[in-house]
Design an enzyme around this catalytic site. Structure first.
Site, PDB file in Angstrom:
ATOM      1  N   ASP A 129       8.600   4.859  12.276  1.00  0.00           N
ATOM      2  CA  ASP A 129       7.636   4.025  13.139  1.00  0.00           C
ATOM      3  C   ASP A 129       7.596   4.859  14.560  1.00  0.00           C
ATOM      4  OD1 ASP A 129       6.494   1.339  12.452  1.00  0.00           O
ATOM      5  OD2 ASP A 129       6.366   2.295  14.404  1.00  0.00           O
ATOM      6  N   THR A 152       4.408   2.026  18.562  1.00  0.00           N
ATOM      7  CA  THR A 152       3.322   1.901  19.359  1.00  0.00           C
ATOM      8  C   THR A 152       3.193   0.326  19.975  1.00  0.00           C
ATOM      9  OG1 THR A 152       1.804   1.082  17.663  1.00  0.00           O
ATOM     10  CG2 THR A 152       2.112   3.488  17.766  1.00  0.00           C
ATOM     11  N   ASP A 178       6.405   9.691  15.337  1.00  0.00           N
ATOM     12  CA  ASP A 178       4.961   9.781  15.236  1.00  0.00           C
ATOM     13  C   ASP A 178       4.472  10.655  14.120  1.00  0.00           C
ATOM     14  OD1 ASP A 178       2.390  10.180  15.835  1.00  0.00           O
ATOM     15  OD2 ASP A 178       2.539   9.776  17.989  1.00  0.00           O
ATOM     16  N   THR A 235      -6.782  -0.921   2.602  1.00  0.00           N
ATOM     17  CA  THR A 235      -7.483  -1.968   3.180  1.00  0.00           C
ATOM     18  C   THR A 235      -8.729  -2.228   2.035  1.00  0.00           C
ATOM     19  OG1 THR A 235      -8.681  -3.094   4.796  1.00  0.00           O
ATOM     20  CG2 THR A 235      -8.612  -0.796   5.009  1.00  0.00           C
ATOM     21  N   ASP A 236      -9.080  -3.481   2.230  1.00  0.00           N
ATOM     22  CA  ASP A 236     -10.381  -3.695   1.436  1.00  0.00           C
ATOM     23  C   ASP A 236     -11.471  -3.389   2.191  1.00  0.00           C
ATOM     24  OD1 ASP A 236     -10.287  -5.676   3.245  1.00  0.00           O
ATOM     25  OD2 ASP A 236     -10.671  -7.495   1.713  1.00  0.00           O
ATOM     26  N   GLU A 237     -11.264  -3.114   3.191  1.00  0.00           N
ATOM     27  CA  GLU A 237     -12.587  -2.816   4.333  1.00  0.00           C
ATOM     28  C   GLU A 237     -13.235  -1.591   3.876  1.00  0.00           C
ATOM     29  OE1 GLU A 237     -12.029  -3.710   8.602  1.00  0.00           O
ATOM     30  OE2 GLU A 237     -10.555  -5.125   8.037  1.00  0.00           O
ATOM     31  N   TYR A 288     -12.139  -9.302  25.954  1.00  0.00           N
ATOM     32  CA  TYR A 288     -12.721 -10.496  26.245  1.00  0.00           C
ATOM     33  C   TYR A 288     -13.386 -10.945  27.517  1.00  0.00           C
ATOM     34  CZ  TYR A 288     -10.410 -11.132  21.563  1.00  0.00           C
ATOM     35  OH  TYR A 288     -10.086 -11.146  20.082  1.00  0.00           O
TER      36      TYR A 288
HETATM   37  P1  NAD Z   1       0.231  -2.998  12.487  1.00  0.00           P
HETATM   38  O1  NAD Z   1      -0.728  -2.513  13.388  1.00  0.00           O
HETATM   39  O2  NAD Z   1       0.960  -4.402  12.622  1.00  0.00           O
HETATM   40  O3  NAD Z   1       1.494  -2.066  12.426  1.00  0.00           O
HETATM   41  C1  NAD Z   1       1.293  -0.643  12.355  1.00  0.00           C
HETATM   42  C2  NAD Z   1       2.604   0.142  12.591  1.00  0.00           C
HETATM   43  O4  NAD Z   1       2.494   1.409  12.314  1.00  0.00           O
HETATM   44  C3  NAD Z   1       3.319  -0.289  13.900  1.00  0.00           C
HETATM   45  O5  NAD Z   1       4.633  -0.765  13.670  1.00  0.00           O
HETATM   46  C4  NAD Z   1       3.085   1.085  14.563  1.00  0.00           C
HETATM   47  O6  NAD Z   1       4.109   1.316  15.489  1.00  0.00           O
HETATM   48  C5  NAD Z   1       3.289   2.021  13.369  1.00  0.00           C
HETATM   49  N1  NAD Z   1       2.283   3.298  13.824  1.00  0.00           N
HETATM   50  C6  NAD Z   1       1.155   3.259  14.246  1.00  0.00           C
HETATM   51  N2  NAD Z   1       0.512   4.712  14.526  1.00  0.00           N
HETATM   52  C7  NAD Z   1       1.840   5.366  14.213  1.00  0.00           C
HETATM   53  C8  NAD Z   1       2.041   6.707  14.432  1.00  0.00           C
HETATM   54  N3  NAD Z   1       1.175   7.762  14.734  1.00  0.00           N
HETATM   55  N4  NAD Z   1       3.259   7.351  13.694  1.00  0.00           N
HETATM   56  C9  NAD Z   1       4.257   6.096  13.250  1.00  0.00           C
HETATM   57  N5  NAD Z   1       3.879   5.114  13.265  1.00  0.00           N
HETATM   58  C10 NAD Z   1       2.898   4.448  13.952  1.00  0.00           C
HETATM   59  O7  NAD Z   1      -0.455  -3.086  11.010  1.00  0.00           O
HETATM   60  P2  NAD Z   1      -0.261  -4.082   9.670  1.00  0.00           P
HETATM   61  O8  NAD Z   1      -1.200  -5.277  10.003  1.00  0.00           O
HETATM   62  O9  NAD Z   1       0.996  -4.070   9.622  1.00  0.00           O
HETATM   63  O10 NAD Z   1      -1.096  -2.784   8.857  1.00  0.00           O
HETATM   64  C11 NAD Z   1       0.036  -2.011   8.013  1.00  0.00           C
HETATM   65  C12 NAD Z   1      -0.820  -1.292   6.960  1.00  0.00           C
HETATM   66  O11 NAD Z   1      -1.429  -2.145   6.123  1.00  0.00           O
HETATM   67  C13 NAD Z   1      -1.950  -0.274   7.661  1.00  0.00           C
HETATM   68  O12 NAD Z   1      -2.066   0.834   7.006  1.00  0.00           O
HETATM   69  C14 NAD Z   1      -3.443  -1.383   7.366  1.00  0.00           C
HETATM   70  O13 NAD Z   1      -4.232  -0.369   7.348  1.00  0.00           O
HETATM   71  C15 NAD Z   1      -2.983  -1.784   6.096  1.00  0.00           C
HETATM   72  N6  NAD Z   1      -3.632  -3.015   5.910  1.00  0.00           N
HETATM   73  C16 NAD Z   1      -3.357  -4.115   6.685  1.00  0.00           C
HETATM   74  C17 NAD Z   1      -3.980  -5.408   6.557  1.00  0.00           C
HETATM   75  C18 NAD Z   1      -3.842  -6.686   7.446  1.00  0.00           C
HETATM   76  O14 NAD Z   1      -4.543  -7.783   7.254  1.00  0.00           O
HETATM   77  N7  NAD Z   1      -3.025  -6.459   8.612  1.00  0.00           N
HETATM   78  C19 NAD Z   1      -4.539  -5.635   5.246  1.00  0.00           C
HETATM   79  C20 NAD Z   1      -4.752  -4.768   4.421  1.00  0.00           C
HETATM   80  C21 NAD Z   1      -3.915  -3.419   4.660  1.00  0.00           C
HETATM   81  O1  TDX Z   2     -10.922 -13.124  18.487  1.00  0.00           O
HETATM   82  C1  TDX Z   2     -11.270 -12.878  17.410  1.00  0.00           C
HETATM   83  N1  TDX Z   2     -12.305 -13.893  17.007  1.00  0.00           N
HETATM   84  C2  TDX Z   2     -12.949 -13.367  15.741  1.00  0.00           C
HETATM   85  O2  TDX Z   2     -13.818 -14.489  15.476  1.00  0.00           O
HETATM   86  C3  TDX Z   2     -10.536 -11.996  16.585  1.00  0.00           C
HETATM   87  C4  TDX Z   2      -9.609 -11.263  16.693  1.00  0.00           C
HETATM   88  C5  TDX Z   2     -11.409 -12.024  15.241  1.00  0.00           C
HETATM   89  N2  TDX Z   2     -12.499 -12.812  14.828  1.00  0.00           N
HETATM   90  C6  TDX Z   2     -13.184 -12.559  13.557  1.00  0.00           C
HETATM   91  C7  TDX Z   2     -13.597 -11.039  13.272  1.00  0.00           C
HETATM   92  C8  TDX Z   2     -13.076 -11.335  11.696  1.00  0.00           C
HETATM   93  O3  TDX Z   2     -14.407 -11.650  10.927  1.00  0.00           O
HETATM   94  O4  TDX Z   2     -11.982 -12.928  12.579  1.00  0.00           O
HETATM   95  C9  TDX Z   2     -12.025 -12.178  11.507  1.00  0.00           C
HETATM   96  C10 TDX Z   2     -10.578 -11.342  11.296  1.00  0.00           C
HETATM   97  O5  TDX Z   2     -10.649 -10.541  12.337  1.00  0.00           O
HETATM   98  P1  TDX Z   2      -9.453  -9.695  12.512  1.00  0.00           P
HETATM   99  O6  TDX Z   2      -8.096 -10.653  12.222  1.00  0.00           O
HETATM  100  O7  TDX Z   2      -9.462  -8.843  13.511  1.00  0.00           O
HETATM  101  O8  TDX Z   2      -9.194  -8.899  10.963  1.00  0.00           O
HETATM  102  P2  TDX Z   2     -10.453  -8.269  10.226  1.00  0.00           P
HETATM  103  O9  TDX Z   2     -11.268  -7.231  11.226  1.00  0.00           O
HETATM  104  O10 TDX Z   2     -10.841  -8.840   9.277  1.00  0.00           O
HETATM  105  O11 TDX Z   2      -9.260  -6.722   9.790  1.00  0.00           O
HETATM  106  C11 TDX Z   2      -8.107  -7.197   9.164  1.00  0.00           C
HETATM  107  O12 TDX Z   2      -7.851  -7.293   7.700  1.00  0.00           O
HETATM  108  C12 TDX Z   2      -8.110  -5.803   7.077  1.00  0.00           C
HETATM  109  C13 TDX Z   2      -6.764  -6.278   9.615  1.00  0.00           C
HETATM  110  O13 TDX Z   2      -7.064  -6.194  11.100  1.00  0.00           O
HETATM  111  C14 TDX Z   2      -7.036  -4.777   8.968  1.00  0.00           C
HETATM  112  O14 TDX Z   2      -6.030  -4.127   9.500  1.00  0.00           O
HETATM  113  C15 TDX Z   2      -7.206  -5.057   7.532  1.00  0.00           C
HETATM  114  O15 TDX Z   2      -7.199  -3.826   6.781  1.00  0.00           O
END
Ligand code: NAD
Ligand code: TDX
Length: 348
Positions: A34, A37, A60, A129-131, A345
């Site tokens: 990791d 970041t 990185d 991700t599902d996105e 914001y």
């Molecule tokens: P996060 O942002 O909390 O963590 C990302 C991690 O990656 C951090 O520890 C950061 O230091 C590390 N990182 C970033 N850039 C890097 C680099 N260049 N080299 C090495 N390390 C690096 O993310 P998360 O929410 O834990 O998501 C993890 C994974 O799951 C991602 O691939 C994301 O796309 C996927 N994902 C997230 C969600 C969600 O709801 N959060 C849902 C579906 C999939």
């Molecule tokens: O301040 C906010 N107000 C608001 O209305 C924020 C931060 C988000 N939102 C809305 C945007 C989205 O519809 O809430 C919903 C969830 O937002 P996020 O938490 O930013 O998630 P989303 O954009 O849905 O993406 C997340 O899910 C899929 C993760 O960030 C991704 O990493 C993952 O892949």
């Protein structure tokens, strides 16, 4: 001992995956790679530090020479790749960071694994991700065969990395699996994401910025259930396959925020309705996907996974964690977070 690299292990989901893999697999040597970041925090891993089958390497993934040095220094059995730039709003202001880590970083890892990894017996698991599937209307769910249609720079970068991983399977016969998961909630999530951001703001009596009309829908999954799915897919998934992971738990953002406010009123000893007065509708996110919903039946039928935690229970536990870890929240929201928050914001 087999070496397994987990990238992004200091982040939200990664830290749950690392903890689970270290605890459940004493026969594996888990190497957390990791860059630390803004989203990575070794505090998230206090309980695995010092475990004999755990190691942290600060690196990185866009630094090709260092990645190659690591992979050539010892046999890497497999990779579970979670490192990414993960926040959609940041991708709108700074898309190139997302291309670098999510696309270039993934290809650098694929090359290193192809050159030095145990491609006979191990595998490269890409967490996505599902996105990538774009957005849904009121009906239907994403399946593994839904065409890719990413809308944000974040989802475009994840879609691109998914394609590279699949292409390495087709072209070089690299053993790979991919999973695409819906929104996660739980402990240790960076408070730029909806749920921890709202908890933090409610606690500090700050406005709760709901984008647009708050009618967008997300399908929320307990992060530990995602980590359990990742462990299962890593060991039992079929090479070349994609698995969708979801909670079957759809919420309109505004309903979720109201539910959070009700629980927070109770926990903070406030009058019913007090926290909800902080709700403020702000300018919508550009290109805001309307609805995500996952059909996880392939994972359920083929590998026997189902979500284990009911939303009410998981949500309450999540809120308790943030309220019990105010120091964690305080530390991650000090310094650079304040600059991010006002840039994102202040004029919304
Ligand atoms: P996060 O942002 O909390 O963590 C990302 C991690 O990656 C951090 O520890 C950061 O230091 C590390 N990182 C970033 N850039 C890097 C680099 N260049 N080299 C090495 N390390 C690096 O993310 P998360 O929410 O834990 O998501 C993890 C994974 O799951 C991602 O691939 C994301 O796309 C996927 N994902 C997230 C969600 C969600 O709801 N959060 C849902 C579906 C999939
Ligand atoms: O301040 C906010 N107000 C608001 O209305 C924020 C931060 C988000 N939102 C809305 C945007 C989205 O519809 O809430 C919903 C969830 O937002 P996020 O938490 O930013 O998630 P989303 O954009 O849905 O993406 C997340 O899910 C899929 C993760 O960030 C991704 O990493 C993952 O892949």
């Amino acid at each position: 001992m087999k070496n397994i690299i987990i990238t992004g292990g200091a982040g939200f989901i990664g830290s749950h995956v690392v903890r689970r893999m270290v605890a459940n697999h004493p026969d594996l040597h888990i190497i957390n790679v990791d860059a630390l970041t803004y989203a990575g925090n070794l505090e998230n891993l206090k309980d695995v530090e010092g475990k004999s089958n755990y190691e942290f390497v600060k690196l990185d993934i866009t630094d090709g020479a260092s990645v190659e040095a690591l992979f050539s220094s010892r046999k890497i059995h497999g990779v579970i790749h979670l490192a990414a730039e993960s926040h959609v709003d940041r991708s709108i202001t700074n898309p190139l960071d997302f291309v670098m880590t999510n696309v270039v970083g993934t290809v650098i890892l694929l090359n290193a694994y192809k050159a030095y990894g145990d491609t006979e017996n191990g595998r490269f698991y890409h967490v996505s991700t599902d996105e990538v599937y774009g957005t849904l209307g009121d009906e239907g769910k994403f399946t593994e065969t839904t065409p890719y249609d990413p809308n944000s720079p974040y989802s475009a970068s994840k879609a691109s990395s998914d394609h590279f991983v699949r292409a390495y399977h087709e072209t070089y016969k690299l053993p790979i699996v991919i999973s695409n998961c819906s929104n996660n909630y739980g402990s240790h999530q960076f408070p730029e994401k909806l749920i921890p951001l709202m908890i933090h703001n409610i606690t500090h009596n700050k406005p709760l910025p709901v984008y647009g009309k708050g009618e967008n829908i997300r399908d929320w999954l307990w992060v530990e259930d995602h980590a359990r799915a990742i462990e299962l897919i890593y060991f039992k998934g079929v090479n070349g396959e994609t698995y969708n992971i979801g909670g079957n738990n759809e919420w309109k953002n505004i309903d979720l925020v109201h539910k959070l406010c009700e629980i927070m009123d109770r926990k903070l000893g406030r009058e019913p309705g007090e926290s909800a007065q902080l709700i403020t509708y702000v300018t919508d996110r550009k290109g805001h996907d309307f609805r995500y919903a996952i059909d996880a039946s392939k994972l359920e039928n083929e590998l026997g996974w189902t979500p284990s935690v009911a939303f009410d229970q998981g949500f309450e536990k999540t809120i308790d964690w943030y309220l019990e870890n105010t120091e964690w929240l305080g530390r991650v929201t000090s310094g650079a977070y304040a600059d991010y928050y006002s840039a994102m914001y202040a004029n919304r």
